[in-house]
Motif scaffolding. Structure first.
Motif, PDB file in Angstrom:
ATOM      1  N   UNK A   1       0.828  -1.207   0.000  1.00  0.00           N
ATOM      2  CA  UNK A   1       0.000   0.000   0.000  1.00  0.00           C
ATOM      3  C   UNK A   1       0.862   1.257   0.000  1.00  0.00           C
ATOM      4  N   UNK A   2       1.920   1.249   0.793  1.00  0.00           N
ATOM      5  CA  UNK A   2       2.817   2.403   0.842  1.00  0.00           C
ATOM      6  C   UNK A   2       3.511   2.619  -0.501  1.00  0.00           C
ATOM      7  N   UNK A   3       3.924   1.532  -1.130  1.00  0.00           N
ATOM      8  CA  UNK A   3       4.637   1.651  -2.404  1.00  0.00           C
ATOM      9  C   UNK A   3       3.734   2.231  -3.488  1.00  0.00           C
ATOM     10  N   UNK A   4       2.481   1.798  -3.533  1.00  0.00           N
ATOM     11  CA  UNK A   4       1.559   2.359  -4.523  1.00  0.00           C
ATOM     12  C   UNK A   4       1.289   3.832  -4.225  1.00  0.00           C
ATOM     13  N   UNK A   5       1.190   4.179  -2.946  1.00  0.00           N
ATOM     14  CA  UNK A   5       1.008   5.578  -2.589  1.00  0.00           C
ATOM     15  C   UNK A   5       2.188   6.435  -3.013  1.00  0.00           C
ATOM     16  N   UNK A   6       3.402   5.931  -2.790  1.00  0.00           N
ATOM     17  CA  UNK A   6       4.612   6.649  -3.204  1.00  0.00           C
ATOM     18  C   UNK A   6       4.671   6.751  -4.725  1.00  0.00           C
ATOM     19  N   UNK A   7       4.317   5.655  -5.397  1.00  0.00           N
ATOM     20  CA  UNK A   7       4.327   5.656  -6.856  1.00  0.00           C
ATOM     21  C   UNK A   7       3.355   6.665  -7.437  1.00  0.00           C
ATOM     22  N   UNK A   8       2.161   6.760  -6.854  1.00  0.00           N
ATOM     23  CA  UNK A   8       1.173   7.735  -7.309  1.00  0.00           C
ATOM     24  C   UNK A   8       1.701   9.153  -7.118  1.00  0.00           C
ATOM     25  N   UNK A   9       2.275   9.423  -5.954  1.00  0.00           N
ATOM     26  CA  UNK A   9       2.796  10.762  -5.666  1.00  0.00           C
ATOM     27  C   UNK A   9       3.862  11.166  -6.683  1.00  0.00           C
ATOM     28  N   UNK A  10       4.830  10.298  -6.927  1.00  0.00           N
ATOM     29  CA  UNK A  10       5.908  10.627  -7.857  1.00  0.00           C
ATOM     30  C   UNK A  10       5.412  10.664  -9.299  1.00  0.00           C
ATOM     31  N   UNK A  11       4.472   9.787  -9.634  1.00  0.00           N
ATOM     32  CA  UNK A  11       3.911   9.796 -10.983  1.00  0.00           C
ATOM     33  C   UNK A  11       3.190  11.091 -11.286  1.00  0.00           C
ATOM     34  N   UNK A  12       2.469  11.621 -10.291  1.00  0.00           N
ATOM     35  CA  UNK A  12       1.779  12.904 -10.475  1.00  0.00           C
ATOM     36  C   UNK A  12       2.779  14.035 -10.633  1.00  0.00           C
ATOM     37  N   UNK A  13       3.845  14.011  -9.855  1.00  0.00           N
ATOM     38  CA  UNK A  13       4.870  15.041  -9.994  1.00  0.00           C
ATOM     39  C   UNK A  13       5.519  14.975 -11.381  1.00  0.00           C
ATOM     40  N   UNK A  14       5.677  13.778 -11.909  1.00  0.00           N
ATOM     41  CA  UNK A  14       6.333  13.618 -13.213  1.00  0.00           C
ATOM     42  C   UNK A  14       5.462  14.131 -14.356  1.00  0.00           C
ATOM     43  N   UNK A  15       4.159  13.887 -14.286  1.00  0.00           N
ATOM     44  CA  UNK A  15       3.287  14.179 -15.432  1.00  0.00           C
ATOM     45  C   UNK A  15       2.308  15.322 -15.209  1.00  0.00           C
ATOM     46  N   UNK A  16       2.150  15.758 -13.964  1.00  0.00           N
ATOM     47  CA  UNK A  16       1.085  16.701 -13.637  1.00  0.00           C
ATOM     48  C   UNK A  16       1.113  18.000 -14.412  1.00  0.00           C
ATOM     49  N   UNK A  17       2.294  18.568 -14.629  1.00  0.00           N
ATOM     50  CA  UNK A  17       2.384  19.852 -15.313  1.00  0.00           C
ATOM     51  C   UNK A  17       2.201  19.764 -16.809  1.00  0.00           C
ATOM     52  N   UNK A  18       2.179  18.558 -17.357  1.00  0.00           N
ATOM     53  CA  UNK A  18       2.080  18.373 -18.808  1.00  0.00           C
ATOM     54  C   UNK A  18       0.715  17.826 -19.212  1.00  0.00           C
ATOM     55  N   UNK A  19       0.331  16.719 -18.609  1.00  0.00           N
ATOM     56  CA  UNK A  19      -0.923  16.064 -18.997  1.00  0.00           C
ATOM     57  C   UNK A  19      -2.006  16.163 -17.934  1.00  0.00           C
ATOM     58  N   UNK A  20      -1.655  16.665 -16.748  1.00  0.00           N
ATOM     59  CA  UNK A  20      -2.599  16.638 -15.642  1.00  0.00           C
ATOM     60  C   UNK A  20      -2.477  15.378 -14.820  1.00  0.00           C
ATOM     61  N   UNK A  21      -1.643  14.437 -15.276  1.00  0.00           N
ATOM     62  CA  UNK A  21      -1.382  13.187 -14.543  1.00  0.00           C
ATOM     63  C   UNK A  21      -2.660  12.451 -14.199  1.00  0.00           C
TER      64      UNK A  21
END
Length: 286
Positions: A54-74
């Motif tokens: 559960x923690x790993x998926x939470x961390x993955x979501x957080x970093x994935x949003x940081x990676x794509x959020x400013x371009x696609x909205x993640x």
């Protein structure tokens, strides 16, 4: 020289940039999540428990949003992208690019985790990759219902878990209400996914995302687990595709009926913060 190479590699199409951003964000999310599942399963509990997944998926979501959020909205979720299109927040012509990006990132993450744990998989299974049984490993990559859960019960679990996901996202980004502080949205969304896993993960593994479940399932069918990945659990594969899609729409509807349509932006609140009364909303909000 480096500048010339950079100019040659620069993608100028906005749709392609959004597709690439979704692919990378999804890849990051899934590598963190799937590798944690692999450690728990293949390590027979010696290298983590359900909490670590559960923690790993939470961390993955957080970093994935940081990676794509400013371009696609993640979006990082086909159900969310489809909901954006239905509500008119995203042009339908962009739907294929977003889905291709998400599915590509998810599929490549499955390939990566398979390569990382290839030796451990063969030792654990003695070279016999199975979907069910004492040495089943297909669940490392995709979700399957618990033996005690019916298809209807599993469908409702996935539906409600996705409802809570959308409600949480909308609350975090609700500029007309008590939105999260700028810069904390990605972290809070990761915590939201962690909470869903902690509370609603037992029945189905909380796929809550067709892009999280279907591409890895296709990979396992190709990589040695066979077509049983689509027939196991009374042909379970379609539930993590349909239930989250309906749950996403239901979550938006519930938020609109209970909060959004009754609440109007307060110009004074925006002025007090030194902001425009009508700030631009990132495409990750609905």
């Amino acid at each position: 020289m480096l500048e010339k190479i950079q100019k040659m590699l620069t993608v100028r199409s906005r749709i392609v940039r959004e597709m690439l951003a979704e692919a990378l964000g999804m890849f990051i999310l899934m590598v963190f999540g799937l590798s944690a599942v692999a450690q728990v399963v293949l390590g027979r509990g010696a290298f983590g428990q359900l909490l670590s997944i559960n923690l790993a998926f939470g961390i993955g979501v957080t970093l994935g949003i940081h990676a794509a959020g400013g371009i696609s909205g993640a979006h990082l979720n086909a159900a969310i992208t489809l909901t954006h299109c239905i509500l008119g927040n995203l042009p339908w012509r962009k739907l294929p690019a977003y889905l291709i990006g998400q599915f590509l990132g998810s599929f490549m993450a499955s390939v990566t985790v398979f390569a990382i744990y290839y030796d451990a998989l063969h030792v654990y299974t003695k070279g016999n990759f199975t979907v069910t049984g004492p040495t089943a490993t297909a669940s490392i990559f995709s979700t399957y219902p618990a033996p005690c859960v019916s298809v209807l019960g599993g469908f409702f679990t996935e539906f409600m878990a996705t409802v809570m996901l959308l409600l949480g996202i909308l609350i975090i980004h609700d500029e007309k209400n008590n939105e999260a502080l700028k810069g904390t949205q990605a972290l809070l969304t990761g915590i939201l996914v962690l909470g869903i896993g902690l509370g609603m993960g037992m029945n189905t593994g909380y796929a809550i995302n067709p892009s999280r479940d279907l591409p890895p399932r296709i990979f396992t069918a190709i990589a040695g687990w066979g077509m049983e990945v689509f027939t196991a659990g009374h042909h379970w594969w379609w539930v993590p595709v349909i239930a989250p899609s309906l749950g996403s729409l239901a979550g938006v509807l519930i938020h609109k009926l209970f909060i959004d349509i009754h609440n109007q932006p307060d110009p004074e609140r925006g002025s007090e913060k030194g902001q425009s009364p009508h700030p631009v909303v990132e495409t990750s909000t609905l």
